[in-house]
Design a protein around this motif. Structure first.
Motif, PDB file in Angstrom:
ATOM      1  N   GLY A 182       0.809  -1.205   0.000  1.00  0.00           N
ATOM      2  CA  GLY A 182       0.000   0.000   0.000  1.00  0.00           C
ATOM      3  C   GLY A 182       0.838   1.249   0.000  1.00  0.00           C
ATOM      4  N   ASP A 183       0.160   2.353   0.256  1.00  0.00           N
ATOM      5  CA  ASP A 183       0.793   3.660   0.177  1.00  0.00           C
ATOM      6  C   ASP A 183       1.605   4.020   1.421  1.00  0.00           C
ATOM      7  N   ILE A 184       1.358   3.344   2.529  1.00  0.00           N
ATOM      8  CA  ILE A 184       2.070   3.649   3.764  1.00  0.00           C
ATOM      9  C   ILE A 184       2.840   2.404   4.188  1.00  0.00           C
ATOM     10  N   PRO A 185       4.091   2.257   3.724  1.00  0.00           N
ATOM     11  CA  PRO A 185       4.860   1.050   4.041  1.00  0.00           C
ATOM     12  C   PRO A 185       4.933   0.795   5.545  1.00  0.00           C
ATOM     13  N   GLY A 186       4.796  -0.472   5.898  1.00  0.00           N
ATOM     14  CA  GLY A 186       4.894  -0.867   7.293  1.00  0.00           C
ATOM     15  C   GLY A 186       3.570  -0.979   8.006  1.00  0.00           C
ATOM     16  N   PHE A 187       2.564  -0.247   7.582  1.00  0.00           N
ATOM     17  CA  PHE A 187       1.285  -0.287   8.280  1.00  0.00           C
ATOM     18  C   PHE A 187       0.317  -1.301   7.692  1.00  0.00           C
ATOM     19  N   GLY A 188       0.473  -1.635   6.424  1.00  0.00           N
ATOM     20  CA  GLY A 188      -0.460  -2.532   5.760  1.00  0.00           C
ATOM     21  C   GLY A 188      -0.618  -3.862   6.457  1.00  0.00           C
ATOM     22  N   THR A 189       0.481  -4.448   6.904  1.00  0.00           N
ATOM     23  CA  THR A 189       0.403  -5.741   7.576  1.00  0.00           C
ATOM     24  C   THR A 189      -0.366  -5.625   8.887  1.00  0.00           C
ATOM     25  N   HIS A 190      -0.162  -4.546   9.621  1.00  0.00           N
ATOM     26  CA  HIS A 190      -0.895  -4.342  10.870  1.00  0.00           C
ATOM     27  C   HIS A 190      -2.391  -4.196  10.598  1.00  0.00           C
ATOM     28  N   TRP A 191      -2.726  -3.436   9.573  1.00  0.00           N
ATOM     29  CA  TRP A 191      -4.136  -3.251   9.221  1.00  0.00           C
ATOM     30  C   TRP A 191      -4.747  -4.559   8.721  1.00  0.00           C
ATOM     31  N   GLU A 192      -3.961  -5.352   8.005  1.00  0.00           N
ATOM     32  CA  GLU A 192      -4.435  -6.645   7.523  1.00  0.00           C
ATOM     33  C   GLU A 192      -4.739  -7.564   8.711  1.00  0.00           C
ATOM     34  N   MET A 193      -3.866  -7.561   9.716  1.00  0.00           N
ATOM     35  CA  MET A 193      -4.124  -8.373  10.903  1.00  0.00           C
ATOM     36  C   MET A 193      -5.410  -7.932  11.595  1.00  0.00           C
ATOM     37  N   GLN A 194      -5.637  -6.639  11.675  1.00  0.00           N
ATOM     38  CA  GLN A 194      -6.864  -6.143  12.286  1.00  0.00           C
ATOM     39  C   GLN A 194      -8.083  -6.569  11.470  1.00  0.00           C
ATOM     40  N   ALA A 195      -7.953  -6.602  10.149  1.00  0.00           N
ATOM     41  CA  ALA A 195      -9.053  -7.043   9.296  1.00  0.00           C
ATOM     42  C   ALA A 195      -9.355  -8.524   9.516  1.00  0.00           C
ATOM     43  N   TYR A 196      -8.328  -9.327   9.737  1.00  0.00           N
ATOM     44  CA  TYR A 196      -8.546 -10.752  10.027  1.00  0.00           C
ATOM     45  C   TYR A 196      -9.393 -10.893  11.297  1.00  0.00           C
ATOM     46  N   VAL A 197      -9.018 -10.167  12.353  1.00  0.00           N
ATOM     47  CA  VAL A 197      -9.764 -10.248  13.607  1.00  0.00           C
ATOM     48  C   VAL A 197     -11.194  -9.748  13.399  1.00  0.00           C
ATOM     49  N   ASP A 198     -11.361  -8.676  12.637  1.00  0.00           N
ATOM     50  CA  ASP A 198     -12.707  -8.175  12.336  1.00  0.00           C
ATOM     51  C   ASP A 198     -13.536  -9.228  11.602  1.00  0.00           C
ATOM     52  N   GLY A 199     -12.867 -10.124  10.880  1.00  0.00           N
ATOM     53  CA  GLY A 199     -13.554 -11.180  10.149  1.00  0.00           C
ATOM     54  C   GLY A 199     -13.734 -12.460  10.944  1.00  0.00           C
ATOM     55  N   GLY A 200     -13.380 -12.443  12.232  1.00  0.00           N
ATOM     56  CA  GLY A 200     -13.650 -13.596  13.080  1.00  0.00           C
ATOM     57  C   GLY A 200     -12.452 -14.402  13.521  1.00  0.00           C
ATOM     58  N   TRP A 201     -11.255 -14.056  13.078  1.00  0.00           N
ATOM     59  CA  TRP A 201     -10.055 -14.737  13.546  1.00  0.00           C
ATOM     60  C   TRP A 201      -9.788 -14.334  14.997  1.00  0.00           C
ATOM     61  N   THR A 202      -9.193 -15.240  15.768  1.00  0.00           N
ATOM     62  CA  THR A 202      -8.705 -14.844  17.087  1.00  0.00           C
ATOM     63  C   THR A 202      -7.361 -14.146  16.882  1.00  0.00           C
ATOM     64  N   PRO A 203      -6.930 -13.336  17.838  1.00  0.00           N
ATOM     65  CA  PRO A 203      -5.595 -12.745  17.711  1.00  0.00           C
ATOM     66  C   PRO A 203      -4.499 -13.807  17.552  1.00  0.00           C
ATOM     67  N   ALA A 204      -4.596 -14.924  18.271  1.00  0.00           N
ATOM     68  CA  ALA A 204      -3.578 -15.974  18.159  1.00  0.00           C
ATOM     69  C   ALA A 204      -3.558 -16.566  16.746  1.00  0.00           C
ATOM     70  N   GLU A 205      -4.725 -16.822  16.186  1.00  0.00           N
ATOM     71  CA  GLU A 205      -4.786 -17.342  14.812  1.00  0.00           C
ATOM     72  C   GLU A 205      -4.203 -16.333  13.828  1.00  0.00           C
ATOM     73  N   THR A 206      -4.502 -15.075  14.047  1.00  0.00           N
ATOM     74  CA  THR A 206      -4.009 -14.014  13.167  1.00  0.00           C
ATOM     75  C   THR A 206      -2.489 -13.921  13.213  1.00  0.00           C
ATOM     76  N   LEU A 207      -1.925 -13.983  14.420  1.00  0.00           N
ATOM     77  CA  LEU A 207      -0.466 -13.932  14.550  1.00  0.00           C
ATOM     78  C   LEU A 207       0.180 -15.148  13.902  1.00  0.00           C
TER      79      LEU A 207
END
Length: 117
Positions: free
Chosen positions: A23-48
């Motif tokens: 994306g346009d802001i290097p380094g943040f995309g992966t963090h936002w992607e992890m948050q999207a996984y949790v928003d979609g029902g993943w647990t934090p442990a599964e996301t990590l």
């Protein structure tokens, strides 16, 4: 959320799911992607797991990346907050280890005494 929910179902059925971002802001995309996984029902442990071992496995590099084990590359981050409690805590970075050297997150200055492996 629908895509993350489908990926969670696949993961829970034994499929390998990785995580990646660009994306346009290097380094943040992966963090936002992890948050999207949790928003979609993943647990934090599964996301990590998806962000580490899952991603390493999807590119066939799980023998050298993805977990802290003898013989693997040890690039990692030290956090000030527990990402298992809230996955957005992955943004609470204190230090970064790259190639065996530890750097301060704010200044990117290498910490004294960390140049050895």
């Amino acid at each position: 959320p629908a895509v993350a929910a489908n990926a969670a179902r696949m993961h829970r059925m034994g499929g390998t799911v990785g995580l990646g971002a660009h994306g346009d802001i290097p380094g943040f995309g992966t963090h936002w992607e992890m948050q999207a996984y949790v928003d979609g029902g993943w647990t934090p442990a599964e996301t990590l797991w998806a962000a580490t071992m899952g991603s390493a496995a999807t590119i066939a590099r799980d023998e050298s990346l993805g977990s802290l084990e003898a013989g693997k590359l040890a690039d990692l981050v030290v956090l000030d907050a527990n990402p298992l409690e809230r996955v957005s805590n992955t943004l609470a970075i204190r230090y970064v280890m790259k190639n065996g050297r530890i750097y301060d997150d704010e200044t990117l200055a290498e910490l004294p005494g960390t140049s050895g492996r």
